[in-house]
Write a protein that holds these residues in place. Structure first.
Motif, PDB file in Angstrom:
ATOM      1  N   ALA A  18       0.850  -1.294  -0.092  1.00 46.56           N
ATOM      2  CA  ALA A  18       0.166  -0.060   0.036  1.00 46.56           C
ATOM      3  C   ALA A  18       0.799   1.367  -0.038  1.00 46.56           C
ATOM      4  O   ALA A  18       0.703   2.135  -0.716  1.00 46.56           O
ATOM      5  CB  ALA A  18      -0.911   0.034   1.187  1.00 46.56           C
ATOM      6  N   SER A  19       1.938   1.302   0.809  1.00 44.75           N
ATOM      7  CA  SER A  19       2.865   2.272   0.705  1.00 44.75           C
ATOM      8  C   SER A  19       3.445   2.593  -0.599  1.00 44.75           C
ATOM      9  O   SER A  19       3.622   3.843  -1.070  1.00 44.75           O
ATOM     10  CB  SER A  19       3.936   2.198   1.759  1.00 44.75           C
ATOM     11  N   MET A  20       3.907   1.532  -1.310  1.00 46.48           N
ATOM     12  CA  MET A  20       4.333   1.746  -2.616  1.00 46.48           C
ATOM     13  C   MET A  20       3.472   2.345  -3.626  1.00 46.48           C
ATOM     14  O   MET A  20       3.841   3.139  -4.458  1.00 46.48           O
ATOM     15  CB  MET A  20       5.011   0.486  -3.331  1.00 46.48           C
ATOM     16  N   LEU A  21       2.266   1.796  -3.583  1.00 46.93           N
ATOM     17  CA  LEU A  21       1.134   2.429  -4.490  1.00 46.93           C
ATOM     18  C   LEU A  21       0.965   3.853  -4.161  1.00 46.93           C
ATOM     19  O   LEU A  21       0.655   4.786  -5.023  1.00 46.93           O
ATOM     20  CB  LEU A  21       0.052   1.594  -4.355  1.00 46.93           C
ATOM     21  N   LEU A  22       0.855   4.286  -2.763  1.00 52.60           N
ATOM     22  CA  LEU A  22       0.781   5.438  -2.243  1.00 52.60           C
ATOM     23  C   LEU A  22       1.863   6.413  -2.847  1.00 52.60           C
ATOM     24  O   LEU A  22       1.565   7.796  -3.343  1.00 52.60           O
ATOM     25  CB  LEU A  22       0.627   5.695  -0.759  1.00 52.60           C
ATOM     26  N   VAL A  23       2.990   5.898  -2.914  1.00 54.45           N
ATOM     27  CA  VAL A  23       4.339   6.582  -3.200  1.00 54.45           C
ATOM     28  C   VAL A  23       4.100   7.026  -4.842  1.00 54.45           C
ATOM     29  O   VAL A  23       4.156   8.067  -5.304  1.00 54.45           O
ATOM     30  CB  VAL A  23       5.580   6.100  -2.900  1.00 54.45           C
ATOM     31  N   VAL A  24       3.718   5.990  -5.567  1.00 50.89           N
ATOM     32  CA  VAL A  24       3.613   6.200  -7.170  1.00 50.89           C
ATOM     33  C   VAL A  24       2.642   7.207  -7.348  1.00 50.89           C
ATOM     34  O   VAL A  24       2.625   8.235  -8.146  1.00 50.89           O
ATOM     35  CB  VAL A  24       3.332   4.926  -7.782  1.00 50.89           C
ATOM     36  N   ARG A  25       1.327   7.145  -6.600  1.00 50.68           N
ATOM     37  CA  ARG A  25       0.181   8.048  -6.801  1.00 50.68           C
ATOM     38  C   ARG A  25       0.848   9.518  -6.440  1.00 50.68           C
ATOM     39  O   ARG A  25       0.249  10.488  -7.082  1.00 50.68           O
ATOM     40  CB  ARG A  25      -0.678   7.722  -6.039  1.00 50.68           C
ATOM     41  N   THR A  26       1.351   9.522  -5.394  1.00 50.11           N
ATOM     42  CA  THR A  26       1.824  11.020  -4.957  1.00 50.11           C
ATOM     43  C   THR A  26       2.765  11.471  -6.025  1.00 50.11           C
ATOM     44  O   THR A  26       2.506  12.633  -6.184  1.00 50.11           O
ATOM     45  CB  THR A  26       2.704  10.949  -3.517  1.00 50.11           C
ATOM     46  N   LEU A  27       3.557  10.607  -6.626  1.00 47.32           N
ATOM     47  CA  LEU A  27       4.447  11.220  -7.480  1.00 47.32           C
ATOM     48  C   LEU A  27       3.894  11.694  -8.770  1.00 47.32           C
ATOM     49  O   LEU A  27       4.298  12.828  -9.192  1.00 47.32           O
ATOM     50  CB  LEU A  27       5.495  10.115  -8.055  1.00 47.32           C
ATOM     51  N   TYR A  28       2.874  10.929  -9.396  1.00 46.03           N
ATOM     52  CA  TYR A  28       2.365  11.424 -10.585  1.00 46.03           C
ATOM     53  C   TYR A  28       1.242  12.494 -10.284  1.00 46.03           C
ATOM     54  O   TYR A  28       1.138  13.324 -11.162  1.00 46.03           O
ATOM     55  CB  TYR A  28       1.726  10.389 -11.473  1.00 46.03           C
ATOM     56  N   ARG A  29       0.641  12.561  -9.113  1.00 51.15           N
ATOM     57  CA  ARG A  29      -0.288  13.822  -8.800  1.00 51.15           C
ATOM     58  C   ARG A  29       0.638  14.937  -8.631  1.00 51.15           C
ATOM     59  O   ARG A  29       0.436  16.169  -8.781  1.00 51.15           O
ATOM     60  CB  ARG A  29      -0.872  13.616  -7.465  1.00 51.15           C
ATOM     61  N   ASP A  30       2.104  14.821  -8.025  1.00 54.10           N
ATOM     62  CA  ASP A  30       2.780  15.884  -7.733  1.00 54.10           C
ATOM     63  C   ASP A  30       3.400  16.509  -9.054  1.00 54.10           C
ATOM     64  O   ASP A  30       3.642  17.721  -9.400  1.00 54.10           O
ATOM     65  CB  ASP A  30       3.979  15.602  -6.871  1.00 54.10           C
ATOM     66  N   LEU A  31       3.857  15.727 -10.089  1.00 60.38           N
ATOM     67  CA  LEU A  31       4.290  16.020 -11.442  1.00 60.38           C
ATOM     68  C   LEU A  31       3.376  16.600 -12.062  1.00 60.38           C
ATOM     69  O   LEU A  31       3.431  17.568 -13.103  1.00 60.38           O
ATOM     70  CB  LEU A  31       4.729  14.660 -12.005  1.00 60.38           C
TER      71      LEU A  31
END
Length: 359
Positions: A277-290
């Motif tokens: 769940a943490s890895m999926l959240l990190v990926v989601r935060t990355l593309y939302r931030d970009l």
């Protein structure tokens, strides 16, 4: 008519279906879409960065040409050069204090690049008239006439070069505004979020009915927690999966791991689920931030652009002060201060509206 047989759902069949058919395909699909989205957003940031730097380079060279034109001209011609330089100062204000929507409004109703181009066009027209008058005026001596003709030629060359830079500036601004408006469709974010939820749910389904199996070569250790083994569903994926599961169980059954888990009361399944769940959240935060090139943590680098804008404004200010035009320099600084106050007030109002909406 005979009644339909009752429907029954087998947990083992659903686990095998998820493991062998749906999960690998959707996992690969999520990875491809996420990687493509991140790459596209990073490319957009790079294009905006490069275009902004080229735009500022063109703008600074244009300011240098106008400074030379101010030194070469006088009267009405100098006034046209000052109008063009004033428009470029306001252009830097727009880059610093305005949003993309404000910039589009100014392009539509009061284009500063158009004002600069019009001033340079008027300068060229008056210079041509001055050159023609020098050639037909018999009251001037040959030396004075030749000097004025050469001066007019220098002004014409500088004005022509400035017009070319204005055209390049217009092209770069259009490209930057277009790239800033490009974004990932919202449906892509919805698909990625849905696939993330599916991956988490499929993990729960796969680990729901596993049972601990004995492993040859290792003694059983009484643990205060239960470790779920591969179960019957994982045997269908082949010998490689079985070897990986046996290795994981062997490590988990070692005395050192047992002592650690007895102290911290860890649950392997919960720990792996948290990592996933943490890895999926990190990926989601990355593309939302970009997706936010100017407001995110991975935003566009502003050091070089800010320094370039300050250098342009400093060149304009020093040129005006050297020509003893302190009043014009003070007027431009006052305009910048009013723009800064307007921008700060707008930001405060937006934050206040956001806080009121949350309440």
């Amino acid at each position: 008519l005979s009644p339909l047989p009752p429907l029954s759902l087998s947990l083992s069949l659903s686990q095998a279906s998820v493991t062998g058919e749906f999960a690998p395909v959707l996992d690969v699909l999520y990875a491809l879409i996420a990687a493509s989205t991140v790459a596209r957003l990073e490319e957009r940031q790079d294009v905006i960065q490069d275009t902004a730097l080229q735009e500022l380079c063109q703008l600074r060279v244009l300011v240098w040409l106008l400074i030379e034109l101010i030194a070469e001209t006088e009267g009405e011609q100098r006034l046209q050069c000052l109008e063009a330089m004033t428009a470029l100062w306001r252009y830097t204000d727009m880059l610093v204090f305005s949003s993309r929507a404000d910039e589009l409004d100014q392009v539509l109703y009061q284009d500063l690049i158009h004002s600069t181009y019009r001033s340079l066009f008027t300068l060229q027209a008056t210079t041509d008239e001055m050159a023609s008058e020098c050639q037909t005026d018999n009251s001037l001596s040959t030396c004075d006439s030749l000097r004025r003709v050469k001066q007019a030629q220098r002004v014409q060359r500088a004005a022509s070069e400035a017009e070319r830079h204005v055209e390049s500036l217009l092209s770069l601004r259009t490209q930057r505004l277009n790239t800033e408006g490009e974004g990932v469709p919202p449906a892509i974010f919805t698909i990625l979020d849905s696939l993330s939820v599916y991956i988490l749910v499929s993990y729960v389904v796969l680990s729901s009915a596993r049972s601990l199996e004995p492993i040859a070569g290792f003694n059983e250790v009484d643990l205060p927690w239960s470790i779920s083994s591969s179960g019957s569903s994982l045997h269908s994926v082949g010998s490689i999966s079985g070897m990986m599961v046996n290795t994981a169980n062997a490590v988990a059954s070692s005395p050192s791991i047992a002592a650690l888990t007895s102290k911290w009361h860890l649950d392997i399944e919960a720990l792996l689920f948290a990592v996933l769940a943490s890895m999926l959240l990190v990926v989601r935060t990355l593309y939302r931030d970009l997706d936010r090139p100017f407001r995110g943590h991975a935003q566009i680098r502003r050091t070089v652009t800010s320094n370039s804008i300050r250098a342009i404004r400093k060149d304009i200010e020093q040129a005006l002060l050297s020509e003893e035009m302190e009043s014009i320099a003070g007027y431009l600084q006052g305009c910048s201060e009013r723009q800064a106050k307007t921008r700060a007030t707008r930001v405060v109002e937006q934050k206040w509206d956001a806080m009121s909406g949350d309440e």
